[in-house]
Design a protein around this motif. Structure first.
Motif, PDB file in Angstrom:
ATOM      1  N   ALA A 105       0.838  -1.203   0.000  1.00 50.07           N
ATOM      2  CA  ALA A 105       0.000   0.000   0.000  1.00 50.07           C
ATOM      3  C   ALA A 105       0.874   1.254   0.000  1.00 50.07           C
ATOM      4  CB  ALA A 105      -0.914   0.004   1.220  1.00 50.07           C
ATOM      5  N   ASN A 106       0.407   2.278  -0.697  1.00 49.16           N
ATOM      6  CA  ASN A 106       1.080   3.589  -0.768  1.00 49.16           C
ATOM      7  C   ASN A 106       2.472   3.513  -1.375  1.00 49.16           C
ATOM      8  OD1 ASN A 106      -1.088   4.961   0.500  1.00 49.16           O
ATOM      9  ND2 ASN A 106      -0.344   4.277   2.500  1.00 49.16           N
ATOM     10  N   LEU A 107       2.730   2.481  -2.175  1.00 51.24           N
ATOM     11  CA  LEU A 107       4.012   2.363  -2.867  1.00 51.24           C
ATOM     12  C   LEU A 107       3.812   2.563  -4.361  1.00 51.24           C
ATOM     13  CD1 LEU A 107       5.626  -0.762  -1.136  1.00 51.24           C
ATOM     14  CD2 LEU A 107       6.198   1.642  -0.735  1.00 51.24           C
ATOM     15  N   GLU A 108       4.821   3.121  -5.010  1.00 47.98           N
ATOM     16  CA  GLU A 108       4.790   3.282  -6.460  1.00 47.98           C
ATOM     17  C   GLU A 108       6.120   2.834  -7.041  1.00 47.98           C
ATOM     18  OE1 GLU A 108       1.639   6.960  -7.160  1.00 47.98           O
ATOM     19  OE2 GLU A 108       3.791   7.353  -7.373  1.00 47.98           O
ATOM     20  N   LEU A 109       6.080   2.332  -8.257  1.00 47.16           N
ATOM     21  CA  LEU A 109       7.300   1.993  -8.982  1.00 47.16           C
ATOM     22  C   LEU A 109       7.855   3.273  -9.590  1.00 47.16           C
ATOM     23  CD1 LEU A 109       9.015  -0.514  -9.897  1.00 47.16           C
ATOM     24  CD2 LEU A 109       7.762  -0.354 -12.061  1.00 47.16           C
ATOM     25  N   ASP A 110       9.090   3.584  -9.270  1.00 45.69           N
ATOM     26  CA  ASP A 110       9.679   4.848  -9.715  1.00 45.69           C
ATOM     27  C   ASP A 110      10.820   4.613 -10.687  1.00 45.69           C
ATOM     28  OD1 ASP A 110      10.238   7.689  -9.663  1.00 45.69           O
ATOM     29  OD2 ASP A 110      12.000   7.209  -8.443  1.00 45.69           O
ATOM     30  N   HIS A 111      10.895   5.481 -11.712  1.00 41.76           N
ATOM     31  CA  HIS A 111      12.087   5.529 -12.563  1.00 41.76           C
ATOM     32  C   HIS A 111      13.109   6.403 -11.835  1.00 41.76           C
ATOM     33  CE1 HIS A 111       9.133   4.260 -15.602  1.00 41.76           C
ATOM     34  NE2 HIS A 111      10.169   3.748 -16.235  1.00 41.76           N
ATOM     35  N   ILE A 112      14.212   5.818 -11.434  1.00 39.13           N
ATOM     36  CA  ILE A 112      15.202   6.520 -10.613  1.00 39.13           C
ATOM     37  C   ILE A 112      15.709   7.763 -11.342  1.00 39.13           C
ATOM     38  CG2 ILE A 112      17.454   6.334  -9.487  1.00 39.13           C
ATOM     39  CD1 ILE A 112      16.826   3.317  -9.107  1.00 39.13           C
ATOM     40  N   LEU A 113      16.253   7.591 -12.529  1.00 39.80           N
ATOM     41  CA  LEU A 113      16.511   8.741 -13.389  1.00 39.80           C
ATOM     42  C   LEU A 113      15.226   8.949 -14.177  1.00 39.80           C
ATOM     43  CD1 LEU A 113      18.723  10.786 -14.129  1.00 39.80           C
ATOM     44  CD2 LEU A 113      19.244   9.375 -16.116  1.00 39.80           C
ATOM     45  N   GLU A 114      14.519  10.033 -13.865  1.00 38.21           N
ATOM     46  CA  GLU A 114      13.147  10.224 -14.338  1.00 38.21           C
ATOM     47  C   GLU A 114      13.047  10.232 -15.869  1.00 38.21           C
ATOM     48  OE1 GLU A 114      10.265  11.652 -12.404  1.00 38.21           O
ATOM     49  OE2 GLU A 114      11.193  11.215 -10.474  1.00 38.21           O
ATOM     50  N   LYS A 115      11.897   9.809 -16.336  1.00 36.54           N
ATOM     51  CA  LYS A 115      11.638   9.849 -17.787  1.00 36.54           C
ATOM     52  C   LYS A 115      11.811  11.269 -18.318  1.00 36.54           C
ATOM     53  CE  LYS A 115       7.440   8.158 -17.572  1.00 36.54           C
ATOM     54  NZ  LYS A 115       7.311   7.936 -16.103  1.00 36.54           N
TER      55      LYS A 115
END
Length: 292
Positions: free
Chosen positions: A133-143
């Motif tokens: 819950a309340n987690l998201e998959l993140d692109h570390i170096l952003e798109k």
């Protein structure tokens, strides 16, 4: 003519009126209030503005999928007609969504391997991933970082498309180098901080010292970042969290630079690699780290 209020909400001019209607009564200030609403004061200067609102609204247009654009209601940047580079038609732009594969649920595909890679920890907050819950998959170096560097490389259309496809397929969505799980608030605040830095860099609002170093650090953008999301409005990134974000972004940025450099002497790849290196330096991502 008196009557019910017009319900048209698309194709409006900068004052918020449709083609069939004009403002009734005395002219009003064309500025906007701190809440983004049109000013109602009628005591105006020669430029059509009151003494409280010398800044007009952004001249850009906000677009929604499948709907005509609406005038932006945000304040423009100082000495600039727009609130951001994305609203400036003179600025080239690549949608960050071009770096995401179509019809692929990245979280479902990579969550398990990402959780194992970071030993069930959130690398930004250094906390255990106790719940999904309340987690998201993140692109570390952003798109948006990839969009930024490819635009600055000033490639022709064919080379640009080739680079975008290659980065999307090999680098941007690589679970070993550029994906992690983090709290939703952290992800959104990180994105806002990155956007602020890149946008100021694009519009010329990032000032530098005599040595070419930004006077306002990327870490400052992260710490000052806010979110439009109701759950994140009161949240802020701590200096410790911002430091871990910078370290992880630096690791990912170096992987990107090295991958580009390894593609041989193709000039387009080398030009993008140079832009990545410049971004590493200006964002202060030089410190190396290991995934933990």
């Amino acid at each position: 003519m008196d009557g019910p209020q017009c319900k048209i909400s698309w194709g409006l001019d900068v004052r918020g009126y449709c083609k069939r209607h004009v403002r009734q009564g005395l002219p009003r200030c064309e500025g906007i209030t701190i809440k983004g609403k049109p000013c109602t004061i009628t005591d105006l200067d020669s430029d059509g503005r009151c003494k409280y609102h010398p800044i007009l609204r952004c001249l850009g247009t906000v677009h929604q999928t499948g709907l005509p654009g609406k005038p932006c209601k945000k304040r423009p940047k100082e000495g600039y007609a727009y609130c951001c580079a994305a609203h400036d038609p003179e600025k080239p732009w690549i949608s960050p969504n071009k770096f995401v594969p179509e019809d692929v649920d990245l979280r479902s595909r990579y969550e398990g391997s990402v959780v194992q890679l970071y030993h069930r920890r959130d690398p930004y907050n250094d906390t255990s991933l106790a719940t999904r819950a309340n987690l998201e998959l993140d692109h570390i170096l952003e798109k948006q970082c990839y969009s930024h560097i490819v635009v600055l490389a000033e490639l022709d259309k064919e080379d640009q498309d080739q680079i975008v496809d290659a980065l999307r397929d090999e680098v941007v969505n690589n679970e070993k180098h550029n994906l992690c799980l983090t709290l939703k608030d952290t992800n959104q605040l990180k994105g806002a901080g990155v956007f602020g830095f890149l946008d100021d860099r694009t519009t010329g609002h990032l000032s530098y010292d005599f040595g070419g170093k930004p006077l306002k650090s990327f870490t400052a953008y992260l710490i000052e970042a806010s979110s439009d999301n109701a759950d994140a409005r009161k949240a802020r990134l701590s200096r410790e969290t911002s430091g871990r974000i910078c370290a992880e972004m630096g690791r990912s940025a170096r992987n990107t630079r090295n991958w580009l450099a390894d593609q041989g002497e193709i000039s387009s790849f080398q030009r993008v690699a140079e832009q990545v290196q410049d971004l590493i330096v200006e964002m202060g991502l030089n410190t190396s780290t290991q995934a933990s």
